[in-house]
Design an enzyme around this catalytic site. Structure first.
Site, short mmCIF file in Angstrom:
data_model
loop_
_atom_site.label_atom_id
_atom_site.label_comp_id
_atom_site.label_asym_id
_atom_site.label_seq_id
_atom_site.Cartn_x
_atom_site.Cartn_y
_atom_site.Cartn_z
N ASP A 198 0.81 -1.22 0.00
CA ASP A 198 0.00 0.00 0.00
C ASP A 198 0.84 1.27 0.00
OD1 ASP A 198 0.96 -0.42 2.57
OD2 ASP A 198 -1.00 -0.67 3.50
N ASN A 251 -7.31 -2.37 14.57
CA ASN A 251 -8.72 -2.66 14.26
C ASN A 251 -8.86 -3.88 13.35
OD1 ASN A 251 -7.79 -1.69 11.82
ND2 ASN A 251 -9.26 -0.03 11.64
N HIS A 261 -7.21 -4.39 10.46
CA HIS A 261 -7.01 -4.21 9.03
C HIS A 261 -5.74 -4.90 8.56
CE1 HIS A 261 -4.77 -0.09 9.61
NE2 HIS A 261 -3.88 -1.01 9.38
N GLU A 265 -9.60 -1.65 5.50
CA GLU A 265 -10.22 -1.34 6.79
C GLU A 265 -11.43 -2.24 7.03
OE1 GLU A 265 -8.61 0.37 8.74
OE2 GLU A 265 -8.12 2.40 8.10
#
Ligand code: GLP
Length: 261
Positions: free
Chosen positions: A67, A136, A138, A143
């Site tokens: 990414d 979280n 991801h 996400e």
């Protein structure tokens, strides 16, 4: 998926580097998927050491990073281009023409995403993909709520990710809100996965990903479906796993530390 528990961050990092090095020696022109974040830094340090001291050869390797932030030039010290140069690329003998990091400054982001998928295909697919995990759950910048079949695309970062990543920027306002990320479908096509997690901050996400249901709300849980995935965790990241799981991983009731006599 195989969960591997290691006592410390250093042990976790060495284990991951050993797997990468073993695959690389077996296939010198392997396609290696790389990750950013603080988690893989120890593994990169160990790979650099193996390159310098043991001659581990990266000259035929093709790499694809997961990414990149949209809007940060490669010269920005928080861009993932910059991060990878500092953490790994400048210290090993990769051929720059075989190194790929999504271009966050591209005028046509959608075209870049399609091109990235095409490049991965042309390279014959990713042999081994390295992953970290967000607090979280991801993976890359997929996400919670990301389609489990998604391809490389642009994603909006959650408030939590922006907050987590703000520690690297001068202030929270500087953290980009958009990123290009390989999709979960793209990641799952890699021949093997190594997913790394260390520290207490990751303990909830590790528990949910390893023991919870497979759900788009916990993107890392999809790794349960991969036939050759190694989820390597240190003791603190594993601390919320169920007693049964810990016993299985350590061979000791309730995952208690071994008694030294
Ligand atoms: C970023 C990256 C992820 C990485 C995550 C965790 O959001 N896009 O690929 O796994 O951060 O970062 P850290 O390893 O610093 O906890």
């Amino acid at each position: 998926m195989l969960v591997m528990l290691r006592s410390t961050y250093e042990d976790m990092s060495r284990e991951a580097a050993n797997i990468v090095a073993e695959r690389l020696r077996r296939k010198p022109d392997m396609v290696l998927g790389l990750a950013t974040g603080s988690t893989p830094l120890g593994m990169y340090r160990e790979l650099i050491r193996m390159h310098i001291e043991e001659g581990l050869d990266f000259s035929k390797v093709t790499t694809f990073n997961l990414d990149e932030y949209v809007g940060l030039p490669p010269s920005h010290d928080q861009s993932y281009h910059y991060f990878m140069k500092e953490a790994l690329f400048d210290h090993i003998n990769l051929n720059p023409s075989r190194v790929h990091v999504p271009m966050g400054m591209a005028p046509d982001v959608e075209a870049i995403c399609e091109w990235y998928e095409e490049r991965i295909r042309q390279a014959g697919g990713i042999d081994l993909q390295i992953l970290g995990i967000g607090s979280n759950g991801h993976i890359a910048f997929n996400e919670p709520g990301s389609s489990l079949g998604s391809r490389t695309r642009i994603k909006t970062l959650t408030e939590r990710t922006i907050r987590d990543n703000a520690r690297f920027f001068a202030n929270k306002e500087e953290v980009p809100h958009l990123a290009i990320t390989m999709g979960i479908g793209t990641i799952m096509e890699a021949g093997e996965l190594i997913i790394l997690a260390n520290g207490e901050k990751k303990a909830d996400a590790v528990k949910a990903s390893v023991e919870g249901p497979i759900t788009a709300m916990m993107p890392a849980s999809i790794v349960q479906m991969h036939r050759k995935a190694y989820f390597i965790v240190d003791e603190t990241a594993a601390s919320k796993l169920s007693p049964d799981m810990l016993e299985e991983l350590t061979g000791r009731p309730n995952g208690q530390p071994a008694m030294h006599s």
